[in-house]
Scaffold this motif. Sequence first.
Motif, PDB file in Angstrom:
ATOM      1  N   UNK A 261       0.843  -1.196   0.000  1.00 41.08           N
ATOM      2  CA  UNK A 261       0.000   0.000   0.000  1.00 41.08           C
ATOM      3  C   UNK A 261       0.877   1.243   0.000  1.00 41.08           C
ATOM      4  N   UNK A 262       0.340   2.347  -0.505  1.00 41.60           N
ATOM      5  CA  UNK A 262       1.011   3.641  -0.464  1.00 41.60           C
ATOM      6  C   UNK A 262       0.185   4.566   0.421  1.00 41.60           C
ATOM      7  N   UNK A 263       0.806   5.041   1.499  1.00 38.92           N
ATOM      8  CA  UNK A 263       0.058   5.886   2.433  1.00 38.92           C
ATOM      9  C   UNK A 263      -0.566   7.083   1.722  1.00 38.92           C
ATOM     10  N   UNK A 264      -1.858   7.292   1.991  1.00 38.59           N
ATOM     11  CA  UNK A 264      -2.644   8.459   1.558  1.00 38.59           C
ATOM     12  C   UNK A 264      -3.049   8.427   0.084  1.00 38.59           C
TER      13      UNK A 264
ATOM     14  N   UNK B 277      -9.345   9.907   3.105  1.00 40.83           N
ATOM     15  CA  UNK B 277      -9.631  11.294   3.479  1.00 40.83           C
ATOM     16  C   UNK B 277     -10.798  11.771   2.624  1.00 40.83           C
ATOM     17  N   UNK B 278     -11.230  13.003   2.806  1.00 41.88           N
ATOM     18  CA  UNK B 278     -12.436  13.449   2.094  1.00 41.88           C
ATOM     19  C   UNK B 278     -12.169  14.715   1.277  1.00 41.88           C
ATOM     20  N   UNK B 279     -10.970  14.753   0.667  1.00 43.76           N
ATOM     21  CA  UNK B 279     -10.615  15.840  -0.262  1.00 43.76           C
ATOM     22  C   UNK B 279     -10.560  15.260  -1.666  1.00 43.76           C
ATOM     23  N   UNK B 280     -11.661  15.352  -2.417  1.00 49.24           N
ATOM     24  CA  UNK B 280     -11.738  14.731  -3.744  1.00 49.24           C
ATOM     25  C   UNK B 280     -12.339  15.706  -4.754  1.00 49.24           C
ATOM     26  N   UNK B 281     -11.787  16.901  -4.820  1.00 54.23           N
ATOM     27  CA  UNK B 281     -12.283  17.905  -5.767  1.00 54.23           C
ATOM     28  C   UNK B 281     -12.241  17.352  -7.184  1.00 54.23           C
ATOM     29  N   UNK B 282     -13.327  17.535  -7.913  1.00 58.84           N
ATOM     30  CA  UNK B 282     -13.425  17.032  -9.279  1.00 58.84           C
ATOM     31  C   UNK B 282     -14.077  15.669  -9.378  1.00 58.84           C
TER      32      UNK B 282
ATOM     33  N   UNK C  17      -3.943  15.920   1.965  1.00 59.28           N
ATOM     34  CA  UNK C  17      -3.351  15.719   0.642  1.00 59.28           C
ATOM     35  C   UNK C  17      -2.386  16.839   0.279  1.00 59.28           C
ATOM     36  N   UNK C  18      -1.942  17.613   1.260  1.00 63.44           N
ATOM     37  CA  UNK C  18      -1.033  18.727   1.003  1.00 63.44           C
ATOM     38  C   UNK C  18       0.309  18.221   0.485  1.00 63.44           C
ATOM     39  N   UNK C  19       0.921  19.019  -0.414  1.00 65.46           N
ATOM     40  CA  UNK C  19       2.212  18.648  -0.998  1.00 65.46           C
ATOM     41  C   UNK C  19       3.193  19.820  -0.976  1.00 65.46           C
TER      42      UNK C  19
END
Length: 815
Positions: A526-529, A625-630, A735-737
Amino acid sequence: MKITIKRKLKNSLLLLFAVSASALAQPKAVRTHQNFDAGWKFHLGHATDFTRDFNFGIGNNLFAKSGETAGTCIAIDYNDKEWTNVRLPHDWVVGLPFQYVKNDDIDSHGYKPVGRLFPENSIGWYRKTFQVAKADSGKRFEIQFDGIYRDSKIWVNGYYVGGHFSGYNSVSFDITDFIRFDKKNALVVRVDATEFEGWFYEGAGIYRHTWLNSYDNVHFKSEGGLFVHAAVDQKDAQVTVETTFENKGLSAATATVQSYLTDRNGKKIASGKELPVNVALRGEASVKDQITLKNAQLWDLDNPYLYKVVSLLKVNGKTIDSVKTRFGVRTFTFSSEKGFFLNGHPMKVQGVSCHQDHAGVGSALPDELQYYRVRLLKEMGVNAYRTTHNPPTPELLDACDSLGMLVMDETRLLTSGKEYEQQLRDLILRDRNHASIFMWSIGNEEYATQRTDIGKRIAQNQLMVQKSLDPTRESTYAANVGNVFKGVNEVIPIRGFNYNLHALDDYHAAHPEQPVIGTEVASTVTTRSIFVKDTVRAYVPDYDVTYPSWASTAETWWQITQKRPWFMGGFAWTGFDYRGEPTPYRWPNINSHFGIMDMCGFPKTVYYYYQSWWTDKDVLHIAPHWNWAGKEGQPIEVWVNTNAQDVELFLNGKSLGKKDMPRNGHLVWTVKYQPGKLTAVAHKNGRVIKSSVETTEAPARIVLTPSKKMMLANGEDATVVNVSVLDKKGREVPDAANLIRFDLRGDAAIIGVGNGDPSSHEPDQCTDGHWQRSLFGGKAQLIIRAGDKADQLTLTATGSGLEKQDLILKQVAGN
């Protein structure tokens, strides 16, 4: 007359020894153990070009005439001012850039340019100068290396003192004959990392601690000189103390040895007998004593109580040497019918296998980082640690002893040639006093050997070695052969299964007398996030669904374990991600996806599955998480991991249904995405627990979270600082980068940065002094090593468009 002369001679020798020993028995002669990590110089050499390798092996041959090293970097007065200043532990590979080469070795070692293909990066030279007072000339001196990767050669003052090809075992050398008193001494180490040992990131250099030891000519042996173990008898324990001595003096020695026990605070609580010791010139001798420990406190996972034993070697009543170690009183039982018992209580092994590297620092971990990682595992519910596939650093075992974590201690290779038999001996002699070790492992997945008669004979030899050095424990072997009773499995006391869990029942039915443990299980990738498969960036979804053909999900293996009382449990692959083995992808991946946590120790979704069923904590975790813009209106798979009895899911206050939680399972809803708040409401033993994920705004402020705010000013202590960002409403942005820059003021140093991204090619170490790292999945990490003076430290983190944060840390005097 003849008898009289002999008696006079004997008395004269005894008197001579007594006078000599008396002189050496003053405080200056008592054993010392000096940390030797500071003050080193480092320079890369070259594996194929002697002109770039300080002319090693050309011209003035360093092995032709003893000590003739004038004009070489091994000479005492060589000018090394252009060399880099380093403090051990040191891994020179972690600072190298990532480089793609189509090669299995480079792939499996994390695309770091080291090995035969990169001769310019594969040899390292270390130098350290030091002084020894003439007043100490009656002592013996020993240099001890806890780990050098890899093939090493060591010189003192131009004299070759020895070499060591193992990258993992500790090694020590008596350097007494080469010391210059009241003058400069030069210790030089050449490290050759051109050849790998494993198929995973290994680093290179003197990556564990180094020590300068001193002791009397008559002394406890450095390797295995003190062995303590206890047998529990109702409330009391019979503690056996075995001591071994050697005599490097000029005559035979007569002395006494006495041991005593203390509680964890150093209070003396029991003493043994004062026993005579006679050690021949250049000989060895051993003494065994038993001490009764009344009302013994048992070492356990929740109460890892450690006693101490101190052994004194005396001549004419004066102590000339002393050694001490911590130990625990506990019992291990391995039943082929009922599984594993600790102190008489049944226990499933909830274990993880781990490699030894960490984000930012490679294999050169500060001691505090060992404790940090073990604490993270215990928080998850882990109770056992397998040291794959090599002897660990002693400080990891210290952490497991102190914090309450069982250990399966594994040697590097299954082979009984002289060198590898000695490696097993060295491992056991070094580690056998550790309370945490409950089992030895004599090897892992030796495809060519494990199911043959040769494998059987090798295993028999190694098992005899183990029992001769430590009769208090059992051994296993990590076999990936399913239902096969050939070779190693015919003689191993405890059968280890690497995967192949479909064969468990048939094997147990055929061999019901042999206890069985899962030495390596699961291997979810798995890949975190990241919750959508991404073959371009080489990410796999952060759900417990993807695994290689030989493995299984976490849920599959744990349910198998719970249904079989005779199956002891096992070790999931792996506790943390590690450099190398980037299954199921290759480049641009540079580290594995196997970890339950990523390389920084940030949890993935599967972490909460294990925590749900491995602890009694209130666990209620929602993924993703619940950041799914688009993606408005599109279906999102929502997983809930919990140990509650039931869960109801709500989106923006509207119920999406209530479900019962299956034992050792998880729950799934398919939800059409709408921005807002996703909330889980669960019932656990009559109580209501809640958890939520929420759509956030853009990042606005940096948050720095240290593992501790106070460090000792000893040059060795460390703190781990985790980095995240919040939006204007104070919600963590998952989801910040953002790129975060760090500045540290005060007598300390940043030694590594990371973010857990398996495809990040950003540097782990910023050699230009400008430290920075991008967030991945909203997180990053930096590690700070303490300086040598009491000071206040200020860490400042900045990023474009973000409110900066200052973190104040304190550094206090102490050891």
